[in-house]
Write a protein that holds these residues in place. Structure first.
Motif, PDB file in Angstrom:
ATOM      1  N   GLY A 257     -12.347 100.856  27.238  1.00  0.00           N
ATOM      2  CA  GLY A 257     -13.428 101.300  26.349  1.00  0.00           C
ATOM      3  C   GLY A 257     -14.482 102.112  27.081  1.00  0.00           C
ATOM      4  O   GLY A 257     -15.648 102.129  26.701  1.00  0.00           O
ATOM      5  N   LEU A 258     -14.077 102.786  28.144  1.00  0.00           N
ATOM      6  CA  LEU A 258     -15.035 103.565  28.941  1.00  0.00           C
ATOM      7  C   LEU A 258     -14.714 105.043  28.852  1.00  0.00           C
ATOM      8  O   LEU A 258     -13.570 105.435  28.678  1.00  0.00           O
ATOM      9  N   PHE A 259     -15.755 105.881  29.034  1.00  0.00           N
ATOM     10  CA  PHE A 259     -15.586 107.322  28.942  1.00  0.00           C
ATOM     11  C   PHE A 259     -16.207 108.001  30.140  1.00  0.00           C
ATOM     12  O   PHE A 259     -17.173 107.520  30.711  1.00  0.00           O
ATOM     13  N   ASN A 260     -15.662 109.150  30.469  1.00  0.00           N
ATOM     14  CA  ASN A 260     -16.209 109.968  31.536  1.00  0.00           C
ATOM     15  C   ASN A 260     -17.647 110.357  31.184  1.00  0.00           C
ATOM     16  O   ASN A 260     -17.905 110.898  30.122  1.00  0.00           O
TER      17      ASN A 260
ATOM     18  N   CYS B 298     -25.324 117.877  36.987  1.00  0.00           N
ATOM     19  CA  CYS B 298     -25.618 118.314  35.612  1.00  0.00           C
ATOM     20  C   CYS B 298     -24.341 118.346  34.771  1.00  0.00           C
ATOM     21  O   CYS B 298     -24.357 117.990  33.599  1.00  0.00           O
ATOM     22  N   HIS B 299     -23.242 118.755  35.368  1.00  0.00           N
ATOM     23  CA  HIS B 299     -21.984 118.784  34.620  1.00  0.00           C
ATOM     24  C   HIS B 299     -21.603 117.397  34.136  1.00  0.00           C
ATOM     25  O   HIS B 299     -21.154 117.222  33.011  1.00  0.00           O
ATOM     26  N   LYS B 300     -21.796 116.396  34.975  1.00  0.00           N
ATOM     27  CA  LYS B 300     -21.473 115.025  34.603  1.00  0.00           C
ATOM     28  C   LYS B 300     -22.440 114.531  33.524  1.00  0.00           C
ATOM     29  O   LYS B 300     -22.132 113.677  32.718  1.00  0.00           O
ATOM     30  N   ALA B 301     -23.666 115.087  33.542  1.00  0.00           N
ATOM     31  CA  ALA B 301     -24.693 114.623  32.606  1.00  0.00           C
ATOM     32  C   ALA B 301     -24.530 115.222  31.207  1.00  0.00           C
ATOM     33  O   ALA B 301     -25.155 114.747  30.266  1.00  0.00           O
ATOM     34  N   GLN B 302     -23.692 116.246  31.076  1.00  0.00           N
ATOM     35  CA  GLN B 302     -23.533 116.875  29.762  1.00  0.00           C
ATOM     36  C   GLN B 302     -23.083 115.857  28.741  1.00  0.00           C
ATOM     37  O   GLN B 302     -22.180 115.080  28.987  1.00  0.00           O
ATOM     38  N   GLY B 303     -23.718 115.891  27.570  1.00  0.00           N
ATOM     39  CA  GLY B 303     -23.375 114.926  26.539  1.00  0.00           C
ATOM     40  C   GLY B 303     -24.193 113.655  26.631  1.00  0.00           C
ATOM     41  O   GLY B 303     -24.179 112.830  25.737  1.00  0.00           O
ATOM     42  N   SER B 304     -24.913 113.464  27.755  1.00  0.00           N
ATOM     43  CA  SER B 304     -25.734 112.250  27.920  1.00  0.00           C
ATOM     44  C   SER B 304     -27.207 112.578  27.734  1.00  0.00           C
ATOM     45  O   SER B 304     -27.588 113.733  27.657  1.00  0.00           O
ATOM     46  N   ALA B 305     -28.041 111.550  27.712  1.00  0.00           N
ATOM     47  CA  ALA B 305     -29.493 111.743  27.656  1.00  0.00           C
ATOM     48  C   ALA B 305     -30.155 110.569  28.354  1.00  0.00           C
ATOM     49  O   ALA B 305     -29.577 109.491  28.470  1.00  0.00           O
ATOM     50  N   ALA B 306     -31.386 110.803  28.846  1.00  0.00           N
ATOM     51  CA  ALA B 306     -32.172 109.724  29.448  1.00  0.00           C
ATOM     52  C   ALA B 306     -33.622 109.913  29.032  1.00  0.00           C
ATOM     53  O   ALA B 306     -34.047 111.025  28.717  1.00  0.00           O
TER      54      ALA B 306
ATOM     55  N   LEU C  26     -13.058  99.653  38.525  1.00  0.00           N
ATOM     56  CA  LEU C  26     -14.101  99.730  39.552  1.00  0.00           C
ATOM     57  C   LEU C  26     -14.001 101.006  40.385  1.00  0.00           C
ATOM     58  O   LEU C  26     -15.005 101.547  40.827  1.00  0.00           O
ATOM     59  N   GLY C  27     -12.766 101.492  40.574  1.00  0.00           N
ATOM     60  CA  GLY C  27     -12.586 102.703  41.372  1.00  0.00           C
ATOM     61  C   GLY C  27     -13.095 103.954  40.685  1.00  0.00           C
ATOM     62  O   GLY C  27     -13.231 105.002  41.313  1.00  0.00           O
ATOM     63  N   ASP C  28     -13.359 103.876  39.375  1.00  0.00           N
ATOM     64  CA  ASP C  28     -13.833 105.044  38.626  1.00  0.00           C
ATOM     65  C   ASP C  28     -15.284 104.888  38.216  1.00  0.00           C
ATOM     66  O   ASP C  28     -15.736 105.498  37.258  1.00  0.00           O
TER      67      ASP C  28
ATOM     68  N   CYS D 126     -19.484 106.141  34.613  1.00  0.00           N
ATOM     69  CA  CYS D 126     -18.030 106.118  34.655  1.00  0.00           C
ATOM     70  C   CYS D 126     -17.547 107.545  34.888  1.00  0.00           C
ATOM     71  O   CYS D 126     -18.047 108.480  34.258  1.00  0.00           O
ATOM     72  N   THR D 127     -16.584 107.709  35.800  1.00  0.00           N
ATOM     73  CA  THR D 127     -16.198 109.070  36.186  1.00  0.00           C
ATOM     74  C   THR D 127     -14.872 109.517  35.588  1.00  0.00           C
ATOM     75  O   THR D 127     -14.377 110.600  35.882  1.00  0.00           O
TER      76      THR D 127
END
Lengths: 150, 723
Positions: free
Chosen positions: B610-613, B657-665, B646-648, B602-603
């Protein structure tokens, strides 16, 4: 037996209602009380449906409701405060025009004055709206590190 | 041709299709591929090619492919659609009015003397009713006139800008909004370089020069003071976009457009406060103000006395909480808890694997034990979700907010309190008993922190938690990093707690953070750990694809992420991953089309959905109606994405990497691309996204280069923190 033209009948009774200077009955939450209006117009309760279904009747009642700061038939929510203020002036003038038939010229002049005031009030509201929007936009720019020299 | 809008057929972010009537009453459709949002009743001057269009029922329509539209005032019969859409007239009465008054209708509606005439047309047989309705319609018309006049002035302003080379409608709208009055044209002539903060320099300079020339009283437009100051604005625009809030004089001169005398520009900029000098640095005035406010508020918080009454033997209380929670702290962690509890303003710094979350859990529990209340926040939605889960127990569930959501709730609370209304019980509250914990604080930009701090009353405590080895925030500044550099109120966790045999990733990350090039074993196949797949630069993308397949990437449930620096790499990789498909796909707006099994991200924050960037998920399936079901991270059930959402949503085989901050895989692949973005902080952030496996792809030279390069950001906050 002549077939009743419901729309014509109700609109004619509304016209007489307006001429008599009566106000639309209202519910506690500021809506038009259509049932009581039917009673006031001498109509059976079964005619309330026509106030919702027949556009010409609904639109006419809505104009009167607007005059009285009531919610329109089918509308939800409250009138904006600004709307109430500017409309209140029209009601006063319209009532005066009805009550004093011999001072029609005076009433007309008052109506003109009120429309002029309404024009000026709306111009000022629009100016303030633009100014407000500009200030908000400038604050947004500061939050992005930019201080404009407007 | 002037066309009055009668209905909106379709509305998009970048265009619209509406139907309307011209003055002769002919019906037609207009399609315009620019962001305008027409409203029924508005009148537009439309230029374009007219053609025929058949709708889905085979009916023919005249359709104009508009090259140009401009709002204009309704006149004559074009007032019809506006009349019809008012709540008091309707089509029948509107048509009577148009027939009766024709082109003079607008004048009649403006003339108070005409009320009786209008009433007689509206209701010929019922004069009283007609008179009443006429009065209401005239009032509505007058109310609408002011708004219409503004709209027409706005479009005239857009036309002026367009004639002077500004074709970006979004920028034009922003400029209009900033100037904020119907005399915007005159304002712009007086300040011809106002647009330099909004437009690229080429467009802003072209506009400015033409306006200066158009004034007729300017001898040398190229040397005009407005241009020099505008050049400073343009320099800040460039620097602020990179997150800097200040610059050395040398760096600032490099940012000033090349066709402007830099010394004269700085001189003029200082004179009119387009630039602020503070010691050796030049500062952007807006950012300088923000930083000043942030520093002052933090200093006020730090100066407070501690709100909780802790016993002398605080360690005993900490020990009790350890027993109660089953968590065992190291000495370093325990000391950090004790230290931070006694500071109204605290900063907890630590790299990956040092147990920051464990420290937070114990600290929060001790604070609550002594009668305090804790409010937790993160910048990113995904991080807030992770924090909520990490700090909650079945007996004590805890909710972490995103900063944006927390600020919104606090504003709503204040608004209700000021109005004397009751505040819903689930609105967060910050008072003298509160500790605000801001996790992943390295992602917090200056403006967002400023917003939050305006809601922190005297007496509340504040704790930043983060890792200053991470990339600075996407927005302005680097508050957390500046606080660490200053060193006050900082508790530092250094000991990596995960055993190397469990995972070498924290050790590899720690080495990179310290500026050492880690010794990585060569990638041999899918296994846990940290590896290097060496290959020449030109083969990186090809190697990426093969490696992705090798690590089980075609099955999204294998939780594999490609973390790239370049947007182009992300887009190309995502597109390539979808080439093999034969399954049914659904187009997710302009960004992607997806099928079952695709990983997505989600962008944008979308609270209503209930969605987050940055929130990651997997497409579970597409139903026969084309609705897309997604299993988002951390959810137990699939959610159908709303049409608007859907557009986001974008494909997430690869993300930046900036978008990945706060995430993990579970597994992360990092292409080592030749770009200035590849720095030590970037690499560290990318590596720390991986839970079990990380594979770097590229040359050893690129790895060495990345570790040696620092992400640099110049800010004015350190100056403010010492004041």
């Amino acid at each position: 037996m002549t077939h009743r033209n419901v729309e014509e009948d109700i609109l004619t009774r509304l016209d007489r209602f307006v001429k008599s200077g009566d106000q639309l009955p209202a519910t506690n939450d500021g809506k038009v009380n259509v049932k009581k209006l039917c009673e006031a117009l001498g109509l059976p309760t079964s005619d309330t449906q026509h106030f919702h279904r027949k556009d010409a009747i609904k639109l006419a009642v809505n104009a009167l409701a607007h005059h009285q700061n009531l919610l329109l038939i089918g509308a939800r929510g409250e009138l904006a405060a600004a709307d109430k203020v500017v409309r209140a002036r029209i009601i006063t003038t319209a009532s005066q025009a009805k009550e004093d038939a011999q001072a029609a010229t005076e009433a007309k002049a008052q109506y003109s004055a009120v429309l002029d005031e309404l024009r000026a009030a709306n111009d000022e509201l629009e100016r303030l709206r633009l100014e407000n929007s500009s200030l908000k936009a400038q604050i947004e720019m500061i939050h992005n590190g930019v201080m404009l020299r407007i | 041709m002037e066309i009055a809008v009668t209905s909106i057929i379709a509305q998009f972010n970048n265009g619209s299709i509406f139907s309307g009537k011209n003055a002769a009453g002919d019906k037609m459709r207009v399609r315009f591929k620019e962001p305008i949002w027409p409203v029924v009743g508005e009148v537009y001057d439309v230029t374009g090619e007219s053609g025929e269009f058949r709708d889905q029922w085979g009916r023919k329509h005249i359709q104009i492919e508009a090259d140009y539209v401009s709002r204009t005032q309704a006149s004559g019969k074009l007032i019809g659609p506006w009349l019809e859409q008012t709540k008091f007239i309707g089509p029948t009465r509107a048509s009577r009015l148009i027939k009766a008054f024709g082109d003079d209708l607008v004048n009649q509606l403006s003339d108070p003397e005409a009320v009786a005439k209008i009433g007689a047309v509206i209701e010929p047989k019922r004069t009283s009713l007609g008179h009443k309705i006429a009065g209401v319609v005239q009032a509505q018309f007058i109310s609408n006139k002011a708004k219409e006049a503004t709209a027409v002035a706005e479009w005239k302003f857009f036309r002026l800008l367009e004639q002077n080379g500004v074709t970006d409608l979004k920028a034009s709208r922003q400029l209009w909004r900033l100037i904020g009055n119907v005399q915007a044209e005159q304002s712009l002539f007086a300040k011809p370089y106002l647009a330099a903060s909004i437009l690229g320099w080429k467009a802003a300079d072209h506009l400015g020069q033409r306006l200066l020339f158009g004034r007729g009283d300017v001898d040398n437009p190229k040397a005009h003071p407005e241009r020099l100051a505008g050049a400073c604005d343009a320099a800040w625009r460039k620097l602020l976009a990179e997150g800097h809030t200040a610059a050395s004089e040398v760096e600032f001169k490099q940012a000033i457009p090349s066709n402007v005398n830099t010394d004269k520009a700085i001189e003029e900029g200082l004179k009119v406060r387009a630039v602020v000098r503070d010691g050796d640095l030049l500062r952007a005035p807006g950012a300088a103000w923000l930083e000043g406010q942030v520093a002052k508020r933090l200093a006020d918080i730090a100066r407070q006395s501690v709100s909780r009454n802790y016993p002398d033997d605080l360690m005993h209380s900490i020990g009790s909480i350890e027993q109660e929670t089953g968590l065992t702290l190291t000495d370093e962690q325990r000391d950090a808890v004790a230290d931070l509890l006694r500071r109204p303003l605290g900063v907890l710094q630590g790299g990956a694997g040092v147990g920051k979350t464990t420290v937070m859990k114990v600290l929060i529990s001790v604070f609550e034990l002594f009668g305090g209340e804790v409010v937790m926040a993160c910048v990113a939605g995904k991080a807030a979700l992770t924090l909520s889960r990490a700090t909650s127990t079945s007996e004590a569930p805890r909710l972490a907010y995103t900063m944006a959501r927390l600020v919104r709730f606090l504003e709503m609370r204040k608004s209700k309190e000021d109005a004397g209304e009751s505040v819903p019980i689930d609105y967060p509250k910050i008072d003298t008993k509160t500790l605000v914990v801001l996790d992943e604080a390295s992602m917090c930009d200056t403006a967002s922190l400023y917003q939050l701090l305006t809601h922190i009353p005297d007496g509340a405590h504040f704790l930043f938690v983060g890792d200053h080895g991470q990339l600075p925030p996407v927005g302005l500044g680097r508050v957390f990093h500046d606080l660490i550099d200053k060193g006050d109120n900082v508790a530092n966790l250094t000991k990596v707690l995960r055993q190397a045999e469990d995972s070498p990733i924290p050790y590899v990350a720690a080495a990179v953070r310290e500026g050492a090039v880690p010794e990585l074993p060569e990638y041999q196949g899918d296994a846990s750990g940290a590896f290097l797949l060496e290959c020449p630069q030109e083969d990186v993308r090809g190697a990426l694809r093969r490696l992705h397949g090798d690590l089980g990437g075609t099955n999204a449930k294998n939780d594999l992420l490609v973390c790239a620096a370049l947007r182009e790499t992300v887009n190309t990789f995502n597109a390539e991953m979808t080439k093999w498909r034969g399954d049914e796909t659904v187009r997710l707006g302009p960004l992607a089309s997806v099928t079952a099994g695709d990983p997505v991200v989600c962008t944008r924050n979308r609270y209503a959905d209930g969605l987050f960037n940055g929130l990651l998920g997997i497409v579970d399936g597409i139903d026969p109606m084309g609705n897309v079901a997604i299993m988002w991270d951390g959810e137990s059930d699939v959610k159908f994405a709303s049409e608007d959402a859907l557009g986001d949503i974008d494909l997430a085989y690869a993300i930046t990497c900036h978008k990945a901050q706060g995430s993990a895989a579970k597994k992360v692949i990092i292409p080592l691309e030749r770009t200035r973005l590849l720095t030590r902080e970037w690499l560290y952030t990318a590596i720390t996204r991986a839970r079990e496996t990380v594979v770097l792809v590229g040359t050893k030279e690129m790895l060495v280069s990345a570790v040696s390069k620092r992400t640099r950001r110049v800010t004015g906050l350190p100056i403010e923190l010492t004041k």
